[in-house]
Design an enzyme around this catalytic site. Structure first.
Site, mmCIF file in Angstrom:
data_model
loop_
_atom_site.group_PDB
_atom_site.id
_atom_site.type_symbol
_atom_site.label_atom_id
_atom_site.label_comp_id
_atom_site.label_asym_id
_atom_site.label_seq_id
_atom_site.Cartn_x
_atom_site.Cartn_y
_atom_site.Cartn_z
ATOM 1 N N GLU A 178 1.063 -1.448 0.312
ATOM 2 C CA GLU A 178 0.193 -0.077 -0.161
ATOM 3 C C GLU A 178 0.564 0.985 -0.137
ATOM 4 O OE1 GLU A 178 -2.958 0.695 3.142
ATOM 5 O OE2 GLU A 178 -3.537 1.971 2.613
ATOM 6 N N LYS A 220 -2.695 -2.137 -3.413
ATOM 7 C CA LYS A 220 -4.042 -1.269 -2.326
ATOM 8 C C LYS A 220 -3.506 0.365 -2.692
ATOM 9 C CE LYS A 220 -6.078 -0.411 1.674
ATOM 10 N NZ LYS A 220 -6.684 -0.242 2.921
HETATM 11 P P1 13P Z 1 -9.081 4.245 4.282
HETATM 12 O O1 13P Z 1 -10.390 3.645 3.183
HETATM 13 O O2 13P Z 1 -9.961 4.828 5.243
HETATM 14 O O3 13P Z 1 -7.997 4.913 3.520
HETATM 15 O O4 13P Z 1 -9.066 3.176 5.172
HETATM 16 C C1 13P Z 1 -7.921 2.208 4.337
HETATM 17 C C2 13P Z 1 -6.239 1.299 4.476
HETATM 18 O O5 13P Z 1 -6.495 0.635 5.738
HETATM 19 C C3 13P Z 1 -5.599 2.792 4.924
HETATM 20 O O6 13P Z 1 -4.039 2.222 5.395
#
Ligand code: 13P
Length: 342
Positions: A178, A220
């Site tokens: 991510e 992600k």
């Molecule tokens: P959000 O969808 O609130 O951005 O959270 C997702 C997430 O895991 C952020 O690290």
């Protein structure tokens, strides 16, 4: 590493019509969310709230492929003594775990952050695997502002993401990679595309250098989107087209699936954007959701910390999960928003 098994889990995480519930708010973040609904954040209230979602049988079995947990939650038991991890498994979803330890100031780069948590990560992963975690999450944060991001911040964050991903795969855990480019600034959508492109390219370069198997991970990313403070807000169609184009340019087709973060978008926007992308069709990977706020804002408001509201909170959660499930297939419409949860 058994790559066939990692690939199978990554594909299950992004299976048709399903997405991930990011319920991995750290102690500080969940307190912020609870403050907003007037609920004291205690070990018991955090457990009750998350138990409410994990016992939403319809949502968890039909629309949610897996849940990202915070360290506290993976070791917690439901009120009746059943480990919360087992509730998730019993519903047919996969437990996962956030393994980064948050961000710190990046030395030499004012205003920029580096994610920590690599020390002892191999040992921690082994314990999480034993507890039932089959995937993990590590979030890198890149901010857009005047003179930032620096190449240094992009490089060191990509390096850490790849180090984490390689350690996960060695522990037979699918890494969610991510790299989040924040939408907090006043930049326009094209600046977001430019920065996210650099970040994704560097991330995949590092993943290759560190021999991470792309077939055994899930990406992600943020969407290509206007900064919250920008005067010009891109339309749903523009967000969809620019995001898909950007991802096609940066993400190898070997990646089994992509699950977006919501990053502060409203519930409705996060769903509409995902739907518009999937309506475009012809994508080399499934595009689904891994939402935190965009799945939980409604159930949090409805629940408000009261046991009497658990049923209604579960309905609110099921509704959002169903809307995003439809969006992941390009089958969502605004009319469905007014229908009651099934
Ligand atoms: P959000 O969808 O609130 O951005 O959270 C997702 C997430 O895991 C952020 O690290």
């Amino acid at each position: 590493m058994n790559l066939a098994d990692l690939n199978k889990i990554a594909r299950a995480m992004t299976a048709t019509g399903k997405g991930l519930l990011a319920a991995d708010e750290s102690g500080g973040t969940i307190k912020k969310r609870f403050d907003a609904i007037g609920v004291e954040s205690t070990e018991a209230s955090r457990r009750d709230y998350r138990e409410m979602m994990f016992r939403s049988t319809e949502a968890m079995s039909k629309f949610i492929s897996g849940v990202i947990l915070y360290d506290e939650t993976i070791w917690q038991n439901a009120a009746d003594g059943t480990p919360l991890v087992r509730l998730i498994e019993q519903a047919g979803a996969i437990p996962g775990i956030k393994v980064d330890e948050g961000t710190q100031a990046l030395p030499g780069c004012p205003g920029e952050l580096i994610t920590s948590g690599l020390d002892k990560l191999a040992e921690r992963l082994a314990k999480y695997y034993e507890r039932g975690a089959r995937f993990a999450k590590w979030r890198a944060v890149i901010d857009i502002g005047s003179g930032i991001p620096s190449m240094t911040a992009i490089h060191v964050n990509a390096h850490a993401l790849a180090r984490y991903a390689a350690l996960c795969q060695a522990a037979q855990i699918v890494p969610i990679v991510e790299p989040e480019v924040l939408m907090d600034g006043d930049h326009d959508i094209d600046r977001c595309v430019e920065v996210t492109t650099r970040v994704l390219n560097k991330t995949f370069q590092e993943l290759r250098v560190q021999r991470v198997a792309l077939e055994g991970m899930v990406l992600k990313p943020n969407m290509a989107i206007s900064g919250k403070k920008s005067k010009t807000q891109a339309s749903v169609q523009e967000v969809a087209e620019k995001t898909v184009r950007m991802l096609k340019n940066c993400v190898p087709a070997a990646v089994p699936g992509i699950a977006f973060l919501s990053g502060g978008q409203s519930d409705a926007d996060a769903t509409a954007h995902l739907d518009a992308m999937n309506r475009m069709g012809g994508l080399p990977w499934p595009l689904t959701f891994s939402y935190g706020r965009a799945l939980q804002a409604a159930p949090q408001q409805t629940w408000a910390g009261l046991a009497a509201n658990v049923g209604a909170g579960q309905q609110a959660f099921t509704h959002r999960a169903r809307m995003n499930s439809l969006a992941s297939k390009g089958e969502w419409t605004t009319d469905l928003e007014t229908e009651k949860a099934a």
